[in-house]
Design a protein around this motif. Structure first.
Motif, mmCIF file in Angstrom:
data_model
loop_
_atom_site.group_PDB
_atom_site.id
_atom_site.type_symbol
_atom_site.label_atom_id
_atom_site.label_comp_id
_atom_site.label_asym_id
_atom_site.label_seq_id
_atom_site.Cartn_x
_atom_site.Cartn_y
_atom_site.Cartn_z
ATOM 1 N N MET A 35 -9.848 -9.552 11.804
ATOM 2 C CA MET A 35 -9.130 -8.901 10.708
ATOM 3 C C MET A 35 -8.951 -9.848 9.531
ATOM 4 O O MET A 35 -8.536 -10.999 9.700
ATOM 5 C CB MET A 35 -7.776 -8.388 11.187
ATOM 6 N N SER A 36 -9.247 -9.353 8.336
ATOM 7 C CA SER A 36 -9.108 -10.156 7.118
ATOM 8 C C SER A 36 -7.715 -9.954 6.518
ATOM 9 O O SER A 36 -7.197 -8.835 6.509
ATOM 10 C CB SER A 36 -10.172 -9.750 6.092
ATOM 11 N N PRO A 37 -7.126 -11.019 5.974
ATOM 12 C CA PRO A 37 -5.785 -10.921 5.388
ATOM 13 C C PRO A 37 -5.814 -10.377 3.961
ATOM 14 O O PRO A 37 -5.515 -11.080 2.997
ATOM 15 C CB PRO A 37 -5.289 -12.370 5.429
ATOM 16 N N THR A 38 -6.177 -9.118 3.823
ATOM 17 C CA THR A 38 -6.248 -8.514 2.491
ATOM 18 C C THR A 38 -4.839 -8.326 1.936
ATOM 19 O O THR A 38 -3.845 -8.321 2.680
ATOM 20 C CB THR A 38 -6.952 -7.154 2.549
ATOM 21 N N GLU A 39 -4.760 -8.138 0.631
ATOM 22 C CA GLU A 39 -3.458 -7.983 -0.013
ATOM 23 C C GLU A 39 -2.735 -6.734 0.496
ATOM 24 O O GLU A 39 -1.514 -6.728 0.636
ATOM 25 C CB GLU A 39 -3.632 -7.906 -1.537
ATOM 26 N N GLU A 40 -3.490 -5.677 0.780
ATOM 27 C CA GLU A 40 -2.877 -4.448 1.280
ATOM 28 C C GLU A 40 -2.247 -4.685 2.654
ATOM 29 O O GLU A 40 -1.138 -4.217 2.928
ATOM 30 C CB GLU A 40 -3.910 -3.331 1.362
ATOM 31 N N GLU A 79 -20.484 -10.035 -3.936
ATOM 32 C CA GLU A 79 -19.363 -10.796 -4.481
ATOM 33 C C GLU A 79 -18.137 -10.464 -3.628
ATOM 34 O O GLU A 79 -17.693 -9.314 -3.575
ATOM 35 C CB GLU A 79 -19.118 -10.411 -5.939
ATOM 36 N N VAL A 80 -17.599 -11.485 -2.980
ATOM 37 C CA VAL A 80 -16.528 -11.271 -2.005
ATOM 38 C C VAL A 80 -15.330 -12.145 -2.353
ATOM 39 O O VAL A 80 -15.489 -13.334 -2.645
ATOM 40 C CB VAL A 80 -17.008 -11.609 -0.576
ATOM 41 N N ALA A 81 -14.134 -11.545 -2.311
ATOM 42 C CA ALA A 81 -12.902 -12.310 -2.510
ATOM 43 C C ALA A 81 -12.647 -13.199 -1.306
ATOM 44 O O ALA A 81 -12.999 -12.857 -0.167
ATOM 45 C CB ALA A 81 -11.730 -11.359 -2.722
ATOM 46 N N GLU A 82 -12.036 -14.355 -1.541
ATOM 47 C CA GLU A 82 -11.787 -15.309 -0.459
ATOM 48 C C GLU A 82 -10.906 -14.703 0.632
ATOM 49 O O GLU A 82 -11.121 -14.937 1.826
ATOM 50 C CB GLU A 82 -11.119 -16.559 -1.032
ATOM 51 N N SER A 83 -9.912 -13.903 0.219
ATOM 52 C CA SER A 83 -9.012 -13.291 1.202
ATOM 53 C C SER A 83 -9.733 -12.264 2.066
ATOM 54 O O SER A 83 -9.326 -12.005 3.203
ATOM 55 C CB SER A 83 -7.828 -12.624 0.499
ATOM 56 N N ASP A 84 -10.802 -11.672 1.545
ATOM 57 C CA ASP A 84 -11.575 -10.708 2.322
ATOM 58 C C ASP A 84 -12.487 -11.391 3.320
ATOM 59 O O ASP A 84 -12.645 -10.933 4.455
ATOM 60 C CB ASP A 84 -12.407 -9.825 1.382
ATOM 61 N N ALA A 85 -13.120 -12.468 2.902
ATOM 62 C CA ALA A 85 -14.085 -13.154 3.769
ATOM 63 C C ALA A 85 -13.406 -13.881 4.916
ATOM 64 O O ALA A 85 -14.000 -14.071 5.979
ATOM 65 C CB ALA A 85 -14.912 -14.133 2.946
ATOM 66 N N ALA A 86 -12.151 -14.276 4.724
ATOM 67 C CA ALA A 86 -11.437 -15.000 5.770
ATOM 68 C C ALA A 86 -11.028 -14.066 6.898
ATOM 69 O O ALA A 86 -10.826 -12.870 6.698
ATOM 70 C CB ALA A 86 -10.205 -15.679 5.178
#
Length: 521
Positions: free
Chosen positions: A105-110, A219-226
């Motif tokens: 699971m990625s730590p997305t802002e949502e 193009e991927v945000a860092e919070s998505d890739a983690a």
């Protein structure tokens, strides 16, 4: 009927008597799909360091599992995997059904609005999975996928990458990776967005799949890739412990662990020299996994049978109450009216909402709102029972109205109370009148238990889906599931028709005979 009820009671005791109670201080309960290799998968033994899955005789393994084991060891606890659908992971965590999430699971802002996340324990690279014999097997750029039907997993950051595939035909997101693999294998889609480890797993496990790495890539945000461990927001103590463990794992160790899990992941077993035909594949799956199918079938029958009988009983009680005469006492009449309103709300709510929604609200909602933790199988029986009761109350009401009014009048003339009229004259006829509809509800319940997989009930569909994710043979596996459902429903239908014929012999004369007996008395 007494023998049937006693048998059902014994089955319930047998089903729940052997279940061990999981103590929170002994186990670290970690939620995951156990169907997302190499991050997490299901297997039939404890080889290669696999750990038990709660409520089953199966085990979970994978990169997430091994990371979670390190965390559990640091807390002096045993790791216990709670296999949960993707959409149920966060509700399971916030309601206290699990202690943390380790499911790629990625730590997305949502998601951060709902739960807390640890430091990252892996960084993903998004790729595409296509069919080796498809039109896009040689694609390498975003432009090459113009016109392709592409999807991603629902509720995952991969969905946000679909707009980057300019010219592609974005499809409705799907529930999990097993659905997407099945859709790709059957040609419904041309590709799905994945991550490199999962794509490598799909490629090595099934020769029909191929991983495509785009150049240039997404193009991927860092919070998505983690990828991080999810915890409740108020669980700061465990958050500190998890981060302390993750800090001790070097990048080289993480890469080596992922490579090791990729090597140990489930693979498609097939003879390259002679590919078995469809029926041979079906037989091989059934022969190897018959215990899982049998367990799932047993749970499905238990839930649907008990749920139908309890629902019928609820329907009979409501039917009798709603046809009762108005009380002479004003206070009692008011209470009677208020309770009638309550029953109407119950009936309309449970007839007007899907069982899958009711399952989520009752199982997770009661824990989150009131701190009440219900065993998932008992919760499933409760859900099916009250859902069936709402439908049966209307069926019973129709059955009562079908009884000739003259019989009510004759009973009143003989001095019968409302309860006596119902018990001795009306209900025997009502039960015969509603038998076909009751049988239909039973058949519906057998099939509708499949929605209970959202609360991780190990029924037939849940068991079959687990087998499908292990074998990568989705069509073959679901063919077996379909046949089992058909055998169950066909058998139940024939048994109920036999019971109807037996009732026909004497039920219609029951009311008249009973009144004659009372007259003689």
């Amino acid at each position: 009927m007494k023998k049937v009820l006693l048998s059902l009671f014994a089955a319930v005791l047998l089903a729940f008597g052997g279940m061990s109670t999981v103590q929170a201080d002994e186990y670290l309960r970690v939620g995951m799909e156990a169907a997302y290799a190499p991050f997490n998968w299901t297997q039939n033994d404890d080889s290669n360091g696999a750990v038990p899955i709660e409520g089953t005789n199966q085990y979970a393994n994978g990169y997430d599992v091994q990371i979670a084991k390190k965390i559990a060891q640091s807390m002096d606890k045993e790791l216990l995997v709670v296999k949960t659908s993707w959409t149920g992971l966060i509700p399971a965590l916030t309601s206290g059904k699990i202690d943390m999430i380790a499911a790629g699971m990625s730590p997305t802002e949502e998601r951060k609005q709902e739960i807390a996340f640890s430091d990252a324990y892996y960084t993903s690279e998004p790729v595409l999975v296509v069919s080796t014999d498809g039109d896009f097997a040689n694609a390498s750029t975003i432009e090459d996928f113009s016109g392709a039907k592409i999807t991603a997993q629902q509720g995952v950051w991969h969905v946000n990458l679909l707009p980057q595939l300019v010219g592609a035909n974005a499809q409705t997101p799907m529930g999990d990776f097993s659905q997407m693999r099945q859709a790709l294998a059957s040609g419904i889609i041309d590709a799905y967005i994945s991550e490199r480890p999962e794509a490598m797993t799909a490629e090595s496990a099934n020769k029909k799949f191929k991983m495509i790495t785009l150049d240039p890539g997404f193009e991927v945000a860092e919070s998505d890739a983690a990828i991080a461990v999810g915890l409740r927001k108020d669980d700061t103590e465990n958050l500190v412990k998890v981060n302390a463990v993750l800090e001790t794992i070097s990048e080289d160790e993480r890469v080596a662990l992922m490579d090791d899990m990729i090597a140990k992941q489930p693979a498609e077993s097939s003879d390259e020299e002679e590919t078995p035909n469809f029926f041979q594949q079906v037989w091989a799956i059934l022969k190897k996994n018959w215990k899982q199918f049998l367990r799932g079938t047993g749970i499905t029958l238990l839930i649907s049978m008990v749920g139908t009988i309890v629902g019928l009983f609820i329907g009979l009680l409501i039917g009798v109450y709603r046809t009762a005469p108005k009380a002479a006492n004003k206070a009692l009449a008011l209470l009677q009216k208020v309770f009638g309103w309550f029953l109407n709300v119950y009936i309309e709510v449970f007839r007007g909402t899907p069982m899958i929604v009711q399952s989520m609200v009752i199982y997770y909602g009661t824990a989150q709102a009131f701190g009440i933790s219900i065993d998932r199988t008992l919760a499933a029986i409760f859900i099916v029972s009250i859902n069936t009761g709402a439908y049966m109350s209307e069926i019973v009401r129709g059955g009562i109205f079908a009884v000739d009014k003259g019989q009510f009048e004759a009973a009143t003339a003989l001095g019968f109370t409302h309860g006596q009229t119902m018990r001795k004259i009306v209900l025997p006829q009502v039960i015969r009148n509603i038998l076909p509809a009751t049988g239909n509800e039973f058949v519906i319940n057998i099939k509708d238990t499949s929605v209970l997989n959202v609360i991780s009930v190990v029924e037939l569909y849940f068991s079959g889906n687990t087998v499908a994710t292990q074998t990568y043979q989705y069509f073959q596996t679901f063919t077996i599931i379909a046949l089992i459902y058909f055998v169950l429903t066909f058998t139940v239908t024939r048994i109920l028709r036999y019971i109807e014929k037996r009732f026909d012999a004497d039920t219609y004369t029951t009311g008249a005979n009973q009144m004659q007996t009372e007259v003689v008395k």
